[in-house]
Design an enzyme around this catalytic site. Structure first.
Site, PDB file in Angstrom:
ATOM      1  CB  CYS A 200      -0.943  -0.002   1.208  1.00 50.28           C
ATOM      2  SG  CYS A 200      -0.088  -0.033   2.806  1.00 50.28           S
ATOM      3  CB  THR A 201       0.230   4.844   0.431  1.00 51.64           C
ATOM      4  OG1 THR A 201      -0.871   4.784  -0.467  1.00 51.64           O
ATOM      5  CG2 THR A 201       0.997   6.139   0.214  1.00 51.64           C
TER       6      THR A 201
END
EC number: 1.14.-.-
Length: 349
Positions: A200-201
């Protein structure tokens, strides 16, 4: 008792930030650990961070902290010392430094206590959030990308995946992390014997997702340490090929960090290559969508002719139309055909 919230308008706060001359550093961090009194912790951190002129968005819950902030460059080390000394669990917590930063990511400090630092919808009392998959560092990520036995899963929302992702990564089509978790388990059943790599980020979503996959019987689970941000930074520092393609969407005023020169998305209005997110300029809409410069000019920054027309109406009429209309967090999704019949824009639900 000191005031522990903002009393200045957003317009004035934003103007003050834009007038600042000292550069700022955008930082994100998270930590899963037990907070006995999130409200008291929130108030103590508010006072410490306000003294250092920290801006940003911070969520606290009994399960930990999730923060995206900007700090004046001259205060970064003082901020690090304050954070690391605040609680033993935060001593040495990884700080993800933004890759593509103009220092204008935030203009106000907002700190909220929530039920969870990431809304996951998990209510199974047997779920152990600490039973996470193994971390992967940058070189290991690249090796996994070349491993035919590995499957990469993107645990971000569809609008994040649309503008950038790892080569051949699978998208879990959903608008929220809460909806993604059960879908990921369902979609990955055919890959149960494969090596599952989640990302994810900045790491907070894929860390919990890796624990959820293990909870559901997946044994070979990894997740990228520090997410896309840390991977790209370390790969560049170590002279490794950066295998993330496109732009990394971020949840602040920048709306994205350029990772590679590739533009893999398209304008939602004309289809031209473009990966610049914006919000519809119509205050009664604020749809999040991708718009190229030509369409921005053609539609006056709006998502549709209807929104453009509404923007041209007298302010009193615009307010009348906005009254009672559901607003906020509208996101363009090409997979849905239902429309908000009031404005002719995609329905976010």
């Amino acid at each position: 008792m000191p005031v522990l919230h903002n009393r200045i308008s957003n317009e004035e706060l934003r103007a003050r930030m834009l007038a600042e001359t000292e550069p700022r550093t955008t930082i994100s961090f998270y930590k899963y650990f037990t907070i006995d009194d999130p409200k008291a912790t929130r108030d103590a951190l508010w006072q410490a961070f306000t003294a250092l002129n920290v801006f940003g968005r911070i969520y606290l819950a009994h399960e930990g902290i999730n923060a995206q902030i900007s700090v004046p460059e001259s205060n970064v080390e003082a901020f690090r010392a304050a954070l690391y000394g605040f609680h033993p669990a935060l001593d040495g917590v990884r700080l993800n430094i933004a890759l593509d930063d103009d220092g204008k990511s935030f203009w106000v400090l907002r700190m909220k206590v929530r039920d969870r630092i990431v809304a996951d919808g998990i209510d199974d009392p047997t779920f152990d959030a600490s039973d996470v998959g193994e971390y992967l560092k940058a070189a290991e990520v690249n090796a996994m990308l070349d491993d035919p036995d590995a499957v990469f899963i993107d645990m971000r929302n569809h609008y994040e995946y649309e503008v950038g992702h790892f080569e051949n990564a699978l998208e879990i089509p959903a608008d929220t992390f809460r909806a993604q978790l059960p879908k990921a388990v369902e979609m990955m059943q055919e890959y149960k014997d494969k090596k599952i790599v989640m990302y994810c980020t900045g790491g907070i979503r894929c860390e919990k997702a890796s624990a959820f996959m293990r909870h559901n019987g997946f044994q070979k689970v990894w997740h990228i340490e520090g997410g896309i941000i840390e991977y790209a930074r370390k790969a560049r520092e170590q002279g490794l090929p950066v295998r993330f393609v496109g732009k990394n969407f971020v949840f602040d005023e920048r709306m994205g960090e350029r990772i590679s020169d590739d533009v893999i998305a398209h304008c939602h209005q004309c289809g031209a290559p473009c990966d610049s997110h914006t919000n519809c300029k119509n205050d009664g809409c604020h749809l999040l969508f991708i718009q190229c410069p030509a369409c921005a000019e053609k539609f006056s920054g709006c998502c549709s002719e209807l929104c453009k027309e509404e923007m041209s109406l007298p302010e009193e009429e615009q307010r009348r139309r906005r009254a009672g209309r559901e607003n906020g967090n509208k996101i363009f999704n090409k997979s849905r055909g239902r429309l908000n019949t009031t404005l002719g824009i995609p329905d976010p639900e």
